[in-house]
Design a protein around this motif. Structure first.
Motif, PDB file in Angstrom:
ATOM      1  N   UNK A  31      26.739  26.919  32.661  1.00  0.00           N
ATOM      2  CA  UNK A  31      27.971  26.250  33.368  1.00  0.00           C
ATOM      3  C   UNK A  31      29.183  26.876  32.761  1.00  0.00           C
ATOM      4  N   UNK A  32      29.295  27.071  31.525  1.00  0.00           N
ATOM      5  CA  UNK A  32      30.410  27.698  30.710  1.00  0.00           C
ATOM      6  C   UNK A  32      30.599  29.240  31.662  1.00  0.00           C
ATOM      7  N   UNK A  33      29.589  29.761  31.627  1.00  0.00           N
ATOM      8  CA  UNK A  33      29.502  31.060  32.201  1.00  0.00           C
ATOM      9  C   UNK A  33      30.072  31.214  33.693  1.00  0.00           C
ATOM     10  N   UNK A  34      29.653  30.145  34.470  1.00  0.00           N
ATOM     11  CA  UNK A  34      30.100  30.192  35.781  1.00  0.00           C
ATOM     12  C   UNK A  34      31.515  29.852  35.851  1.00  0.00           C
ATOM     13  N   UNK A  35      31.958  29.007  35.076  1.00  0.00           N
ATOM     14  CA  UNK A  35      33.393  28.406  35.123  1.00  0.00           C
ATOM     15  C   UNK A  35      34.257  29.546  34.719  1.00  0.00           C
ATOM     16  N   UNK A  36      33.801  30.420  33.520  1.00  0.00           N
ATOM     17  CA  UNK A  36      34.470  31.720  33.144  1.00  0.00           C
ATOM     18  C   UNK A  36      34.677  32.817  34.295  1.00  0.00           C
ATOM     19  N   UNK A  37      33.465  32.707  35.109  1.00  0.00           N
ATOM     20  CA  UNK A  37      33.443  33.803  36.209  1.00  0.00           C
ATOM     21  C   UNK A  37      34.765  33.604  37.462  1.00  0.00           C
ATOM     22  N   UNK A  39      37.808  32.336  36.502  1.00  0.00           N
ATOM     23  CA  UNK A  39      38.840  32.127  35.833  1.00  0.00           C
ATOM     24  C   UNK A  39      39.407  33.688  35.447  1.00  0.00           C
ATOM     25  N   UNK A  40      40.932  33.833  35.748  1.00  0.00           N
ATOM     26  CA  UNK A  40      41.520  35.044  35.139  1.00  0.00           C
ATOM     27  C   UNK A  40      41.212  35.211  33.751  1.00  0.00           C
ATOM     28  N   UNK A  41      41.166  34.290  33.007  1.00  0.00           N
ATOM     29  CA  UNK A  41      41.092  34.317  31.415  1.00  0.00           C
ATOM     30  C   UNK A  41      40.387  33.115  30.925  1.00  0.00           C
ATOM     31  N   UNK A  42      40.488  33.034  29.493  1.00  0.00           N
ATOM     32  CA  UNK A  42      39.805  31.763  29.171  1.00  0.00           C
ATOM     33  C   UNK A  42      40.664  30.540  29.188  1.00  0.00           C
ATOM     34  N   UNK A  43      40.480  29.640  29.991  1.00  0.00           N
ATOM     35  CA  UNK A  43      41.174  28.184  30.407  1.00  0.00           C
ATOM     36  C   UNK A  43      41.549  27.680  29.318  1.00  0.00           C
ATOM     37  N   UNK A  44      40.640  27.821  28.115  1.00  0.00           N
ATOM     38  CA  UNK A  44      40.808  27.058  26.901  1.00  0.00           C
ATOM     39  C   UNK A  44      42.132  27.566  25.906  1.00  0.00           C
ATOM     40  N   UNK A  45      41.968  28.844  25.572  1.00  0.00           N
ATOM     41  CA  UNK A  45      43.118  29.584  24.982  1.00  0.00           C
ATOM     42  C   UNK A  45      44.325  30.076  25.668  1.00  0.00           C
ATOM     43  N   UNK A  51      42.700  30.261  38.861  1.00  0.00           N
ATOM     44  CA  UNK A  51      41.287  30.288  39.540  1.00  0.00           C
ATOM     45  C   UNK A  51      41.444  31.574  40.478  1.00  0.00           C
ATOM     46  N   UNK A  52      40.487  32.266  40.401  1.00  0.00           N
ATOM     47  CA  UNK A  52      40.496  33.667  41.220  1.00  0.00           C
ATOM     48  C   UNK A  52      39.017  34.096  41.542  1.00  0.00           C
ATOM     49  N   UNK A  53      38.759  35.030  42.576  1.00  0.00           N
ATOM     50  CA  UNK A  53      37.679  35.560  42.941  1.00  0.00           C
ATOM     51  C   UNK A  53      37.547  36.874  42.556  1.00  0.00           C
ATOM     52  N   UNK A  54      38.433  37.475  42.051  1.00  0.00           N
ATOM     53  CA  UNK A  54      38.511  38.893  41.923  1.00  0.00           C
ATOM     54  C   UNK A  54      37.248  39.562  41.136  1.00  0.00           C
ATOM     55  N   UNK A 257      34.979  39.130  29.284  1.00  0.00           N
ATOM     56  CA  UNK A 257      33.910  37.793  29.512  1.00  0.00           C
ATOM     57  C   UNK A 257      33.866  37.293  30.861  1.00  0.00           C
ATOM     58  N   UNK A 258      34.936  37.277  31.571  1.00  0.00           N
ATOM     59  CA  UNK A 258      34.704  36.663  32.800  1.00  0.00           C
ATOM     60  C   UNK A 258      34.114  37.504  33.841  1.00  0.00           C
TER      61      UNK A 258
END
Length: 291
Positions: A31-37, A39-45, A51-54, A257-258
């Motif tokens: 789930x974390x990996x899918x969410x990171x994929x 996003x343009x960066x780490x939404x936590x830090x 959100x992006x599909x790039x 990591x994204x």
């Protein structure tokens, strides 16, 4: 008025640890990996992450072909490893399942399980000493005068497949033994008494009944082979690039990591499609054989 108590059943308590481990070590990381994929960066830090599909577009519109080639190499290595493991493991599992001697069966089972007691890294380095240019095989062949220069047995897909087959054949054998052992030998004997030869009795009786074991063992070996990292990186060198190796590069070298998460999602999605198709094909074959 009676109060109904909704206490968990003993079976629920037994299943709970397995469910907890599955959630903690598979569902949550994926789930974390899918969410990171997405996003343009780490939404936590990084509060500016959006959100992006790039990351998926980068893989799909890969002009250099590196990502596509790594995916095909991963699937090709996984498929070849699975087929070779099945060709080696099925006769061995059939022989062990039909063995009458308990001592012989125990010794054969110990021989199959023994490699699992050694780490993957150790087994991979053992194959490196055997297949490298100055390894056992090339040194022996050159010493006998059969070849003039070392054979390219390593740092390619051949060496990678050889090491992976050695690592994952026990999983295939252990899966098939239980299925073949439950097939009644009297069915083969009945087929032979009706005029079928040994080969025809095997093809028309034993093989169709063992298809569930073939399915389970093949899927297990394929999933392990396409997710392998240590063995392809050591045995393949720079000529073999699989998707797990590419994911590790994106995390450890490129610090992206994204994009690594997107590659992981793509690998899982492709694997699921292949597994579902393989399952349906074998189910149809099994139905036709039993009809």
């Amino acid at each position: 008025m009676t109060v109904v108590s909704h206490r968990p059943s003993p079976i629920a308590w037994l299943i709970a640890p397995a469910v907890l481990l599955f959630v903690l070590f598979f569902v949550l990381p994926f789930g974390v990996m899918a969410v990171m994929s997405v996003y343009s960066g780490n939404p936590v830090t990084n509060p500016n992450a959006f959100l992006t599909t790039r990351h998926y577009e980068r893989f799909i519109f890969d002009t250099a072909g590196i990502f596509h080639d790594s995916l095909w190499a991963t699937l090709r290595i996984g498929l070849v490893t699975t087929v070779v493991s099945l060709l080696i493991g099925y006769p061995l599992a059939h022989w062990m399942a039909r063995m009458q001697s308990r001592l012989g069966h125990a010794l054969a089972l110990m021989a199959v399980i023994a490699p699992l007691l050694t780490g993957i890294v150790v087994r991979t380095f053992a194959w490196m000493t055997i297949l490298q240019d100055k390894g056992v095989i090339n040194t022996t062949l050159i010493g006998l005068g059969l070849i003039q220069k070392p054979l390219p047995l390593m740092y390619n897909e051949f060496g990678t497949v050889v090491a992976l087959v050695h690592i994952y054949v026990p999983f295939m054998v252990l899966t098939l033994i239980g299925v073949i052992g439950r097939i009644d030998e009297r069915l083969e004997q009945a087929a032979r008494s009706l005029g079928a030869g040994r080969l025809r009795a095997f093809v028309e009786v034993t093989l169709p009944l063992s298809l569930p074991g073939i399915l389970a063992g093949s899927l297990l070996v394929f999933a392990l082979a396409i997710s392998a990292y240590v063995t392809p990186s050591l045995m393949g060198g720079t000529d073999v690039l699989t998707l797990p190796m590419l994911i590790a590069q994106q995390v450890g070298t490129s610090f992206n990591p994204n994009f690594a998460g997107a590659l992981g999602v793509i690998l899982l999605a492709v694997c699921l499609v292949i597994v579902i198709a393989y399952n349906r094909i074998l189910a149809q074959l099994s139905g036709e054989q039993l009809a």
